[in-house]
Scaffold this motif. Structure first.
Motif, PDB file in Angstrom:
ATOM      1  N   TYR A 277       0.845  -1.202   0.000  1.00  0.00           N
ATOM      2  CA  TYR A 277       0.000   0.000   0.000  1.00  0.00           C
ATOM      3  C   TYR A 277       0.873   1.241   0.000  1.00  0.00           C
ATOM      4  N   ILE A 278       0.428   2.231  -0.789  1.00  0.00           N
ATOM      5  CA  ILE A 278       1.063   3.551  -0.726  1.00  0.00           C
ATOM      6  C   ILE A 278      -0.041   4.581  -0.552  1.00  0.00           C
ATOM      7  N   ILE A 279       0.091   5.401   0.478  1.00  0.00           N
ATOM      8  CA  ILE A 279      -0.887   6.466   0.713  1.00  0.00           C
ATOM      9  C   ILE A 279      -0.238   7.786   0.312  1.00  0.00           C
ATOM     10  N   ASN A 280      -0.888   8.549  -0.550  1.00  0.00           N
ATOM     11  CA  ASN A 280      -0.395   9.880  -0.921  1.00  0.00           C
ATOM     12  C   ASN A 280      -0.970  10.910   0.049  1.00  0.00           C
ATOM     13  N   THR A 281      -0.088  11.660   0.718  1.00  0.00           N
ATOM     14  CA  THR A 281      -0.590  12.720   1.618  1.00  0.00           C
ATOM     15  C   THR A 281      -1.205  13.864   0.825  1.00  0.00           C
ATOM     16  N   HIS A 282      -0.675  14.121  -0.372  1.00  0.00           N
ATOM     17  CA  HIS A 282      -1.199  15.183  -1.256  1.00  0.00           C
ATOM     18  C   HIS A 282      -0.538  15.052  -2.623  1.00  0.00           C
ATOM     19  N   MET A 283      -0.810  15.981  -3.505  1.00  0.00           N
ATOM     20  CA  MET A 283      -0.518  15.837  -4.925  1.00  0.00           C
ATOM     21  C   MET A 283       0.941  16.053  -5.367  1.00  0.00           C
ATOM     22  N   HIS A 284       1.731  16.783  -4.601  1.00  0.00           N
ATOM     23  CA  HIS A 284       3.008  17.304  -5.123  1.00  0.00           C
ATOM     24  C   HIS A 284       3.961  16.194  -5.614  1.00  0.00           C
ATOM     25  N   PRO A 285       4.734  16.517  -6.679  1.00  0.00           N
ATOM     26  CA  PRO A 285       5.569  15.507  -7.347  1.00  0.00           C
ATOM     27  C   PRO A 285       6.625  14.872  -6.440  1.00  0.00           C
ATOM     28  N   ASP A 286       7.047  15.566  -5.393  1.00  0.00           N
ATOM     29  CA  ASP A 286       8.052  14.962  -4.503  1.00  0.00           C
ATOM     30  C   ASP A 286       7.396  14.013  -3.491  1.00  0.00           C
ATOM     31  N   HIS A 287       6.079  13.808  -3.643  1.00  0.00           N
ATOM     32  CA  HIS A 287       5.337  12.859  -2.794  1.00  0.00           C
ATOM     33  C   HIS A 287       4.641  11.778  -3.629  1.00  0.00           C
ATOM     34  N   THR A 288       4.461  12.053  -4.925  1.00  0.00           N
ATOM     35  CA  THR A 288       3.690  11.143  -5.782  1.00  0.00           C
ATOM     36  C   THR A 288       4.493  10.629  -6.982  1.00  0.00           C
ATOM     37  N   GLY A 289       5.735  11.085  -7.123  1.00  0.00           N
ATOM     38  CA  GLY A 289       6.530  10.768  -8.316  1.00  0.00           C
ATOM     39  C   GLY A 289       6.754   9.276  -8.528  1.00  0.00           C
ATOM     40  N   GLY A 290       6.773   8.509  -7.428  1.00  0.00           N
ATOM     41  CA  GLY A 290       7.018   7.069  -7.555  1.00  0.00           C
ATOM     42  C   GLY A 290       5.758   6.253  -7.774  1.00  0.00           C
ATOM     43  N   ASN A 291       4.580   6.909  -7.830  1.00  0.00           N
ATOM     44  CA  ASN A 291       3.314   6.166  -7.920  1.00  0.00           C
ATOM     45  C   ASN A 291       3.279   5.176  -9.069  1.00  0.00           C
ATOM     46  N   GLU A 292       3.721   5.625 -10.239  1.00  0.00           N
ATOM     47  CA  GLU A 292       3.631   4.759 -11.413  1.00  0.00           C
ATOM     48  C   GLU A 292       4.486   3.503 -11.206  1.00  0.00           C
ATOM     49  N   ASN A 293       5.738   3.710 -10.762  1.00  0.00           N
ATOM     50  CA  ASN A 293       6.643   2.563 -10.550  1.00  0.00           C
ATOM     51  C   ASN A 293       6.078   1.585  -9.519  1.00  0.00           C
ATOM     52  N   PHE A 294       5.646   2.109  -8.391  1.00  0.00           N
ATOM     53  CA  PHE A 294       5.167   1.217  -7.326  1.00  0.00           C
ATOM     54  C   PHE A 294       3.835   0.562  -7.710  1.00  0.00           C
ATOM     55  N   GLY A 295       3.017   1.293  -8.459  1.00  0.00           N
ATOM     56  CA  GLY A 295       1.765   0.727  -8.944  1.00  0.00           C
ATOM     57  C   GLY A 295       2.029  -0.473  -9.849  1.00  0.00           C
ATOM     58  N   ARG A 296       3.019  -0.332 -10.741  1.00  0.00           N
ATOM     59  CA  ARG A 296       3.389  -1.442 -11.644  1.00  0.00           C
ATOM     60  C   ARG A 296       3.909  -2.638 -10.868  1.00  0.00           C
TER      61      ARG A 296
END
Ligand SMILES: [Zn+2]
Length: 288
Positions: free
Chosen positions: A86-105
């Motif tokens: 699980y990954i929870i995003n605290t908010h939108m900014h790229p230094d918090h969400t930049g890895g979403n695609e990699n970890f999602g895959r």
């Protein structure tokens, strides 16, 4: 010929920027910091990554920048060999969400408030948004821990959540709270000065004297410091309000140095975490 040369130079410069960018991330070191029980945080570049480990798998809060995914995985593996679920995003900014695609895959479920998704689209972000969203709050029951994720008033942005680890008595605040500078209020993405005060009050309510607070940036802190920061914002609010009542413009208010006695401790002197941005956000909220 000249045109071709210019194109080549342009491509070279692009390439140069890319190379520097990659090298920049190459030098980033991940450091692991124990917080309480099974909760830790990883610092690298960008927002602090919260981590809960146990036999149900790893839960992370935020994932920094995409080029850092491998380093993050290495750091996680130094703590536990369980998969990142699980990954929870605290908010939108790229230094918090930049890895979403990699970890999602890699199979992680990416979770965030519905405004993270809508505001990322509105702002034209290229990062992958969370694909599981909630409107008020959501609770994870994993690793003998209760992880309560709840939206707070618009503060740093219009899509901030706090994450409370109930047994570990720890709260990750995302960028609503920064332990080493003034709050950064991203007014272009729905952030609010008055909402920041309200979110701090909520944080105080959700905490006790022993609660560990993991900020979006900076080291772990405690509620006494948040109380101090809240009082400071209330004083700044009242000063700006008085100057608005005296018909001062934003320029006029900025010239009065209403943050004077706090600057040595809190002013980053930059766009993010600076006094000018803070007072500007206060003025924008209070003039309405
Ligand atoms: Zn942020």
């Amino acid at each position: 010929m000249i045109k071709r040369l210019m194109v080549s130079l342009f491509i070279l410069s692009l390439f140069g920027v890319r190379v520097n960018y990659a090298q920049d991330f190459e030098n980033v070191e991940m450091t692991v910091h124990p917080v309480s029980g099974n909760v830790l945080y990883i610092a690298g570049r960008g927002g602090n990554i919260g981590l809960l480990h146990g036999e149900d798998g790893i839960l992370l809060i935020d994932d920094q920048y995409a080029p850092l995914t491998e380093k993050i995985i290495k750091a996680v593996n130094s703590i536990s060999s369980q998969p990142i679920r699980y990954i929870i995003n605290t908010h939108m900014h790229p230094d918090h969400t930049g890895g979403n695609e990699n970890f999602g895959r890699l199979g992680a479920m990416i979770v965030g408030h519905e405004n993270v998704r809508s505001q990322m689209a509105k702002a034209g972000y290229s990062q992958t948004p969370p694909f599981v969203t909630f409107s008020q709050d959501v609770t994870f029951h994993v690793n003998q821990e209760t992880v309560h994720v709840f939206k707070v008033p618009n503060a740093h942005t219009n899509n901030d959540s706090f994450i409370k680890f109930v047994s570990a008595n720890t709260i990750h605040t995302g960028d609503v709270y920064r332990s080493e500078s003034y709050p950064y209020i991203d007014i272009n993405n729905g952030g609010s000065f008055l909402g920041t005060i309200a979110a701090y009050e909520l944080l105080i309510e959700a905490s006790d004297q022993n609660t560990k607070i993991i900020p979006g940036h900076g080291g772990v802190t405690n509620i006494q410091r948040v109380v101090k920061a809240t009082r400071m914002l209330q004083v700044i609010r009242d000063r700006v309000q008085n100057l608005i009542n005296d018909d001062l413009t934003l320029e006029g208010v900025l010239s009065r140095n209403v943050t004077q006695e706090y600057n040595a401790e809190w002013d980053s002197g930059r766009r993010i975490g600076g006094a000018v941005g803070l007072v500007t956000a206060a003025y924008r909220d209070l003039i309405e």
